[in-house]
Design an enzyme around this catalytic site. Structure first.
Site, PDB file in Angstrom:
ATOM      1  N   GLU A   1      -3.211 -15.633  -3.312  1.00 13.64           N
ATOM      2  CA  GLU A   1      -1.863 -15.418  -2.810  1.00 13.64           C
ATOM      3  C   GLU A   1      -1.863 -14.624  -1.504  1.00 13.64           C
ATOM      4  O   GLU A   1      -2.720 -13.782  -1.278  1.00 13.64           O
ATOM      5  CB  GLU A   1      -1.048 -14.663  -3.871  1.00 13.64           C
ATOM      6  CG  GLU A   1      -1.041 -15.399  -5.193  1.00 13.64           C
ATOM      7  CD  GLU A   1      -0.068 -14.849  -6.217  1.00 13.64           C
ATOM      8  OE1 GLU A   1       0.584 -13.821  -5.926  1.00 13.64           O
ATOM      9  OE2 GLU A   1       0.041 -15.444  -7.296  1.00 13.64           O
TER      10      GLU A   1
ATOM     11  N   CYS B   1       0.032  -9.558   4.111  1.00 13.49           N
ATOM     12  CA  CYS B   1      -0.907  -8.987   3.155  1.00 13.49           C
ATOM     13  C   CYS B   1      -1.842 -10.112   2.721  1.00 13.49           C
ATOM     14  O   CYS B   1      -1.418 -11.037   2.022  1.00 13.49           O
ATOM     15  CB  CYS B   1      -0.077  -8.448   1.985  1.00 13.49           C
ATOM     16  SG  CYS B   1      -1.046  -7.699   0.698  1.00 13.49           S
TER      17      CYS B   1
ATOM     18  N   CYS C   1      -9.526  -2.133 -11.784  1.00 13.62           N
ATOM     19  CA  CYS C   1      -8.733  -0.911 -11.860  1.00 13.62           C
ATOM     20  C   CYS C   1      -7.697  -1.103 -12.974  1.00 13.62           C
ATOM     21  O   CYS C   1      -7.115  -2.183 -13.110  1.00 13.62           O
ATOM     22  CB  CYS C   1      -8.041  -0.638 -10.519  1.00 13.62           C
ATOM     23  SG  CYS C   1      -9.225  -0.409  -9.168  1.00 13.62           S
TER      24      CYS C   1
ATOM     25  N   CYS D   1       2.922  -5.191  -4.915  1.00 10.55           N
ATOM     26  CA  CYS D   1       1.557  -4.666  -5.054  1.00 10.55           C
ATOM     27  C   CYS D   1       1.094  -4.783  -6.500  1.00 10.55           C
ATOM     28  O   CYS D   1       1.802  -4.390  -7.412  1.00 10.55           O
ATOM     29  CB  CYS D   1       1.476  -3.186  -4.709  1.00 10.55           C
ATOM     30  SG  CYS D   1       2.015  -2.780  -3.091  1.00 10.55           S
TER      31      CYS D   1
HETATM   32  N1  SAH Z   1      -9.044  -3.575  -3.569  1.00 12.52           N
HETATM   33  C1  SAH Z   1      -8.365  -3.029  -2.425  1.00 12.52           C
HETATM   34  C2  SAH Z   1      -7.272  -3.944  -1.934  1.00 12.52           C
HETATM   35  C3  SAH Z   1      -6.109  -4.118  -2.893  1.00 12.52           C
HETATM   36  S1  SAH Z   1      -4.781  -3.332  -2.171  1.00 12.52           S
HETATM   37  C4  SAH Z   1      -7.850  -1.646  -2.745  1.00 12.52           C
HETATM   38  O1  SAH Z   1      -8.008  -1.225  -3.890  1.00 12.52           O
HETATM   39  O2  SAH Z   1      -7.384  -0.962  -1.859  1.00 12.52           O
HETATM   40  C5  SAH Z   1      -3.565  -3.357  -3.335  1.00 12.52           C
HETATM   41  C6  SAH Z   1      -2.920  -2.003  -3.444  1.00 12.52           C
HETATM   42  O3  SAH Z   1      -1.938  -2.049  -4.486  1.00 12.52           O
HETATM   43  C7  SAH Z   1      -3.920  -0.954  -3.843  1.00 12.52           C
HETATM   44  O4  SAH Z   1      -3.630   0.289  -3.290  1.00 12.52           O
HETATM   45  C8  SAH Z   1      -3.719  -0.938  -5.325  1.00 12.52           C
HETATM   46  O5  SAH Z   1      -4.224   0.215  -5.897  1.00 12.52           O
HETATM   47  C9  SAH Z   1      -2.241  -1.083  -5.459  1.00 12.52           C
HETATM   48  N2  SAH Z   1      -1.834  -1.570  -6.777  1.00 12.52           N
HETATM   49  C10 SAH Z   1      -2.554  -2.290  -7.634  1.00 12.52           C
HETATM   50  N3  SAH Z   1      -1.856  -2.553  -8.750  1.00 12.52           N
HETATM   51  C11 SAH Z   1      -0.658  -1.980  -8.600  1.00 12.52           C
HETATM   52  C12 SAH Z   1       0.518  -1.932  -9.404  1.00 12.52           C
HETATM   53  N4  SAH Z   1       0.572  -2.537 -10.588  1.00 12.52           N
HETATM   54  N5  SAH Z   1       1.569  -1.271  -8.914  1.00 12.52           N
HETATM   55  C13 SAH Z   1       1.524  -0.695  -7.685  1.00 12.52           C
HETATM   56  N6  SAH Z   1       0.446  -0.720  -6.887  1.00 12.52           N
HETATM   57  C14 SAH Z   1      -0.628  -1.356  -7.337  1.00 12.52           C
END
Ligand code: SAH
Length: 381
Positions: free
Chosen positions: A93, A110, A121, A342
């Site tokens: 996406e 993005c 994570c 996000c």
């Molecule tokens: N792997 C990289 C790129 C992903 S960025 C990284 O970790 O930075 C996506 C961003 O959204 C990251 O900061 C991630 O921690 C955040 N994110 C992931 N899941 C989320 C959620 N359920 N709600 C809000 N932010 C989230």
């Protein structure tokens, strides 16, 4: 005859090497890039400043394959999402976030860099999809071209790019760096280095490698002010703890000079990492780091086991950081009606890691993601 090379896989250096190796002059690479990226022309027959012989060679040796758009949606708030299918058959996406402030348009794209993600994570739904490989440079650049195609209809273009879609970009280092080169190259997209940002969960050796290789902006997904808490949210932290991470980020930012700063991303989860004491601890941790802080209220997904804090709690957390001198932005939730916020990007991943199947099974059984992970860890042990 060897397979044609995909034009969008090559940064300027790569393209120069390619044309030189075939006996053509070095400056031909720039000419070619201008045709393709500035004029949008991919028919070699139209490239009238190249010799007929060179055009014939190019037609045989170069292709312009791009991922195919299989789904497109626009949110009530203007956020647009594309699902694109890659050569491998997997889908990822891409999300476009348009903003207007003080008459200026900002179109932030993005982009995804991997099919799924290996890092898992606890609070991210992409991780729950498992992992099925890296995107090529062309597949990353294709996302920019697709967004630009839509924006061209209103005489606009992508102005900012963040590697915050699916995947951990620094685990796909070479392809991501080459794509970033093109994004910042005046012969391609020509975006400023302040407007192209790689976001990482904290891959310390790769951040180290970035020094001298790129001058793009850096964002780190921190989410916790201490190792104990972060270990439970970002498993990668057990390998590269916070101190090491902050040190290498500071080194990188300082290597760029010119008063550059980094972005700290902090997803706020109710009762987990959103206490005022966490805000103070974070302020201590970042006291000597040139950074701004982006707070992201958690975006829920089924079975995550986490909740978004109330707006009051979010504001209180932000206030502490601001009072302690940090530029602290609240990332408003955009596009959640089309699952584009996000942590909501899931694509369609043919999972190689079995994580997706396991996660689904546990969801059915009514367990949370955290419980699922604990069970999975035991299974693996
Ligand atoms: N792997 C990289 C790129 C992903 S960025 C990284 O970790 O930075 C996506 C961003 O959204 C990251 O900061 C991630 O921690 C955040 N994110 C992931 N899941 C989320 C959620 N359920 N709600 C809000 N932010 C989230």
């Amino acid at each position: 005859m060897s397979e044609p090379i995909n034009f969008y896989d090559l940064n300027q250096n790569g393209l120069t090497e390619f044309v030189v190796a075939a006996g053509h002059q070095k400056f031909r690479a720039k000419q070619l890039m201008k045709w393709v990226y500035h004029q949008g022309i991919t028919e070699f027959s139209a490239m009238t400043d190249l010799s007929l012989a060179m055009r014939a060679w190019l037609a045989e040796s170069v292709c312009f394959d791009l991922p195919e758009v299989v789904h497109h949606a626009v949110s009530k708030d203007g956020t647009a999402k594309w699902v694109v299918r890659l050569a491998s058959g997997n889908c990822v996406e891409t999300v476009l976030i348009p903003e207007k402030s003080e008459g200026r348009v900002r179109n932030t794209l993005c982009v995804s860099s991997q099919v799924g993600c290996m890092l898992d994570c606890t609070f991210c739904s992409t991780g729950k999809q498992g992992f099925n490989g890296n995107l090529s440079t062309a597949e990353i650049i294709g996302q920019v071209l697709i967004a630009n195609q839509m924006l061209a209809e209103r005489n606009e273009a992508v102005t900012n790019i963040v590697f915050m879609g699916m995947g951990e970009p620094l685990l796909n280092y070479e392809a991501v760096m080459a794509a970033a080169d093109l994004m910042m190259d005046d012969f391609a997209f020509g975006l400023s280095k302040r407007r192209v940002t790689v976001s990482t969960a904290g891959l310390v050796p790769a951040i180290h490698e970035m020094m001298g290789r790129t001058d793009m902006s850096l964002a780190v997904s921190l989410h916790a002010p201490n190792d104990e808490l972060r270990n439970g949210l970002v498993p990668l932290n057990r390998k590269y703890p916070i101190k090491e991470l902050i040190r290498v980020c500071s080194d990188y930012i300082e290597s760029l000079g010119e008063r550059r700063s980094m972005t700290i991303e902090y997803t706020l989860m109710d009762g987990v990492n959103d206490k005022l004491s966490h805000a103070h601890e974070l302020a201590e941790l970042l006291a000597n780091v040139r950074c701004k802080i982006n707070l992201i209220p958690f975006n829920p997904f089924p079975g995550s086991g986490f909740k978004r804090p109330s707006m009051n709690r979010v504001r209180a957390f932000q206030t502490v950081l601001m009072q302690r001198g940090f530029a602290t932005m609240l990332r408003t939730t955009r596009g959640d009606d089309i699952d584009a916020a996000c942590g909501q990007l899931v694509g369609q991943v043919q999972d190689r890691t079995q994580r997706q199947a396991r996660y689904r099974e546990h969801l059915k059984a009514g367990r949370t993601a955290a419980q699922t992970r604990r069970i999975a860890a035991k299974e693996l042990a």
